[in-house]
Design an enzyme around this catalytic site. Structure first.
Site, PDB file in Angstrom:
ATOM      1  N   ASP A 250       0.334  10.744  -1.912  1.00  0.00           N
ATOM      2  CA  ASP A 250      -0.382   9.537  -2.309  1.00  0.00           C
ATOM      3  C   ASP A 250      -1.278   9.925  -3.485  1.00  0.00           C
ATOM      4  OD1 ASP A 250      -1.410   7.021  -2.565  1.00  0.00           O
ATOM      5  OD2 ASP A 250      -1.906   6.758  -0.458  1.00  0.00           O
TER       6      ASP A 250
HETATM    7  C1  BGC Z   1      -2.212   3.842  -2.353  1.00  0.00           C
HETATM    8  C2  BGC Z   1      -0.701   3.910  -2.416  1.00  0.00           C
HETATM    9  C3  BGC Z   1      -0.234   3.450  -3.768  1.00  0.00           C
HETATM   10  C4  BGC Z   1      -0.889   4.304  -4.837  1.00  0.00           C
HETATM   11  C5  BGC Z   1      -0.470   3.914  -6.246  1.00  0.00           C
HETATM   12  C6  BGC Z   1      -2.875   4.553  -3.523  1.00  0.00           C
HETATM   13  O1  BGC Z   1      -4.226   4.268  -3.573  1.00  0.00           O
HETATM   14  O2  BGC Z   1      -2.669   4.367  -1.135  1.00  0.00           O
HETATM   15  O3  BGC Z   1      -0.151   3.111  -1.403  1.00  0.00           O
HETATM   16  O4  BGC Z   1       1.163   3.480  -3.846  1.00  0.00           O
HETATM   17  O5  BGC Z   1      -2.292   4.155  -4.743  1.00  0.00           O
HETATM   18  O6  BGC Z   1      -1.055   2.718  -6.632  1.00  0.00           O
END
Ligand code: BGC
Length: 695
Positions: A250
């Site tokens: 993530d």
């Molecule tokens: C989230 C993810 C997301 C990523 C990109 C993170 O803060 O937890 O689910 O895909 O950001 O935007």
């Protein structure tokens, strides 16, 4: 009318043209390995991370490896790259689960696949499948409810729909990311059986059945070890399930170069903070990190890219319009199956007359926030107000900010609809949300009730809200979730009776935080002190209260699985939802077939209109060899019947339906013995029960 016909024809054509899902072949693996042999260490270190903030992977142009654009879901393509665009806004994850019809999720996955291809997006960062434990989790709206079977079926179909379009899905967040409060620090703690029975199944099925292309790890530590650097999680679980895609972190959830390099993580996003040439070169030179480990990551990434054709054809398909009629129709189909009617004293359907529409979401297409936020195509989105106005002359819809003080203005009003709930600022990632609606909204509902008119409350949210102050006073409550750009049209069709509601609760609506068995084990800092002090110590007291540790002490007894175990009655059970009709169930039989058991029964629509019933098949062991939930969902059938019609319905229960996770063999094992096979309308409304002996 003409437009609808064209749309349906296009939809049929599009679904017929669905291709097979890409899978990694030996030839893809060989080609990837050959490419990696030609790469310098610097190139390899780049390939295993993203390009800063742009949602692109790094290209290696001299070897024909392109940059691949990713975009967030799960409610549509939230393309952020260099040319941001808006996109079709579909109902959120919890809404898809509430449809209790995985083919609806397949449709949304397919639609997002088209929208992604139209924009040159190769990898979608969805679906999200973290299990719903508490209504407070700020991301429930992105996920698929409390039940591992429902979440697995919904996610698997969503992924299959998307990947058949040649767009890679990324299932997230692996694993145990079930709260947002202090998400980088709070360690989720669950035992092996609980993880395997409740929190892993949707991921595992996505790997085994949908051959999902990518998996995103979560922010939180799991039993003390951050997910992106957790070799047990990635190597001892995910890879053992046969996962051949690549594992990405993530965004900014990585901490140490060695941890990332050695844990099985393949790609660090959004950038190589921990894993880059500067940090890895000395570790490789000193023999701490073998270069073969970096090669393996590159192979995982490249074999996936190759399987999806990213090296051989453009990811953008200009033949698909950015605002695609078929996508709109798929968004509507999901929106109309998702809303759950919790309460109705007969006020619904509204057959005509003057409607006063109030509330923050009355003329606004609301959505949950954070990376799951959606920016719908402004050219086309239907608010509830527009949807109701489009119903025609029988309805006179008056939109107001509040309840008019002027009696005369209220006089001819038949019904007040309050469009309440959350939005991108009040329900989103990185923070948990409040249980109750905003005070202003509760006051508005009170004012509506005080007029003496019929009051319908439509709640836009990702989960349960506090009904204690107003639930009993209103005439109808509709859980709308976040229904996407077609939500206003779909809700108007339901509220007016053109379509009978058919959504079901994908989680247990306990009626209070105190009743929810997970509450005492939810991170204490999120909660009101009083929740704790009201429980007798010992039963619920969290021994980690002062530390950032979420101890999943309820074990496998999450949601409806906890009803009997903890002796608590929900306000509305899992699987519950009203229709405008009534159904009779009869003639159940269960027959052994080659790969499991076939459940057969007759369903009859005994009410006054066409309606759709979401039938649930639960498996209830009579005397299990270990302590098990009273019943577990193992089959679904969504059946539409005309008034007076009846149908014989058959549902297959595979042998896996009778297994539990055994911590001694570290595997699923069959629990032979007597079971009740229950045909039900909710987790507490068992219509027919047949005893069988499983050998
Ligand atoms: C989230 C993810 C997301 C990523 C990109 C993170 O803060 O937890 O689910 O895909 O950001 O935007």
């Amino acid at each position: 009318m003409k437009r609808t016909l064209i749309t349906l024809a296009a939809l049929a054509l599009a679904l017929v043209s669905v291709k097979a899902q890409p899978v990694v072949t030996q030839a893809d693996k060989d080609r990837a390995a050959a490419l990696v042999k030609q790469m310098t260490l610097e190139e390899k270190c780049k390939l295993i991370s993203g390009q800063r903030e742009e949602f692109y992977t790094f290209p290696v142009e001299r070897l024909g490896i392109p940059e691949v654009l990713m975009a967030d879901g799960p409610q549509g393509v939230r393309a952020i790259g260099r040319t941001p665009t808006n996109s079709t806004y579909y109902p959120c994850g919890i809404a898809l689960a509430a449809a209790f019809n995985p083919s609806v999720a397949a449709g949304v996955g397919t639609g997002i696949g088209y929208d992604a291809k139209a924009r040159g997006v190769g990898i979608m960062l969805c679906p999200g499948v973290n299990i719903y434990r508490s209504p407070l989790c700020g991301r429930n709206f992105e996920y698929m409810g409390e039940d591992p079977y429902l979440a697995s079926e919904t996610a698997t179909q969503y992924i299959a729909g998307m990947q058949k379009q040649g767009v890679m899905a990324t299932i997230k967040h692996f694993a145990l990311n079930n709260q947002e409060y202090d998400r980088h620090a709070v360690s989720s703690g669950a035992d092996e059986r609980t993880m395997n029975e409740i929190y892993f199944p949707a991921f595992r099925k996505a790997v085994e059945q949908a051959r999902v292309g990518a998996v995103m790890t979560s922010y939180n530590p799991i039993n003390g070890q951050h997910a992106a650097e957790n070799s047990w999680l990635i190597n001892d679980n995910l890879r053992k399930w046969g996962f051949e895609g690549f594992v990405m972190s993530d965004w900014v959830s990585t901490y140490t170069p060695i941890g990332c390099a050695m844990s099985g993580l393949d790609m660090e996003m959004p950038n190589g903070y921990a894993m880059n040439y500067k940090t890895l070169k000395p570790l490789i030179d000193n023999g701490v990190v073998p270069e073969s480990v970096i090669d393996e990551k590159c192979i995982h990434i490249l074999q996936s890219f190759i399987a999806y054709g990213f090296l051989d054809k453009p990811m953008k398909d200009s033949s698909i319009p950015e605002d695609y009629d078929v996508s709109r129709q798929l968004a509507y189909q999901a929106a109309v199956e998702a809303p759950v009617l919790l309460k109705n004293d007969g006020v619904l359907p509204i057959k005509g007359g003057k409607i006063l529409l109030v509330g923050p979401n009355a003329d606004y297409v609301t959505f949950g926030g954070g990376s799951g936020a959606m920016h719908p195509l402004k050219k086309y989105e239907v608010t509830l107000y527009q949807g109701l106005c489009n119903l025609g002359k029988k309805y006179n819809v008056i939109l107001r900010n509040g309840i008019p003080g002027n009696e005369a203005e209220l006089k001819s009003v038949n019904t007040i609809i309050v469009a309440a709930g959350f939005n991108k600022n009040t329900e989103k990632e990185n923070s948990d949300r409040k249980y109750a609606l905003d005070k202003d909204q509760e006051n508005l509902i009170d004012e509506a009730v005080a007029t003496g008119k019929k009051v319908v409350v439509v709640v836009y949210s990702g989960g349960e809200v506090d009904l204690s102050k107003w639930g009993d006073k209103v005439n109808a409550i509709m859980m709308a979730w976040y229904t996407g750009q077609e939500g206003g049209r779909a809700l108007a069709d339901i509220l007016s009776g053109k379509v009978s509601p058919s959504g079901r609760l994908p989680f247990t609506f306990w009626g209070s935080l105190e009743k929810n068995p997970t509450t005492p084990f939810y991170h204490k800092a999120v909660l009101d002190e009083s929740v704790y002090t009201k429980h007798e110590p010992g039963r619920y007291a969290s021994r980690h209260a002062k530390y950032p540790f979420a101890d999943y002490g309820e074990g496998v007894f999450v949601g409806y699985r906890g009803i009997k175990h903890f002796g608590v009655e929900p306000l509305y059970p899992f699987g519950y939802g009203l229709t405008y009709s009534s159904f009779a169930y009869s003639d159940a039989s269960v027959a052994k077939v080659a790969d499991g058991y076939e459940v057969c029964f007759t369903l009859a629509n005994t009410g006054q209109c066409e309606a759709t019933e979401a039938v649930q098949i639960y498996v209830a062991p009579q005397s299990p060899s270990i302590i098990r939930p009273e019943r577990e969902l193992k089959g679904l059938a969504k059946v539409k019947l005309a008034k007076g019609a009846k149908q014989v319905v058959k549902v297959l229960l595979p042998m896996d339906s009778f297994k539990y996770y055994d911590i001694f063999s570290h595997d699923w094992v069959l629990d032979p013995g007597a079971y009740n096979i229950e045909v039900a309308a909710s987790a507490t409304d068992i219509k027919l029960s047949t005893a069988i002996t499983v050998e």
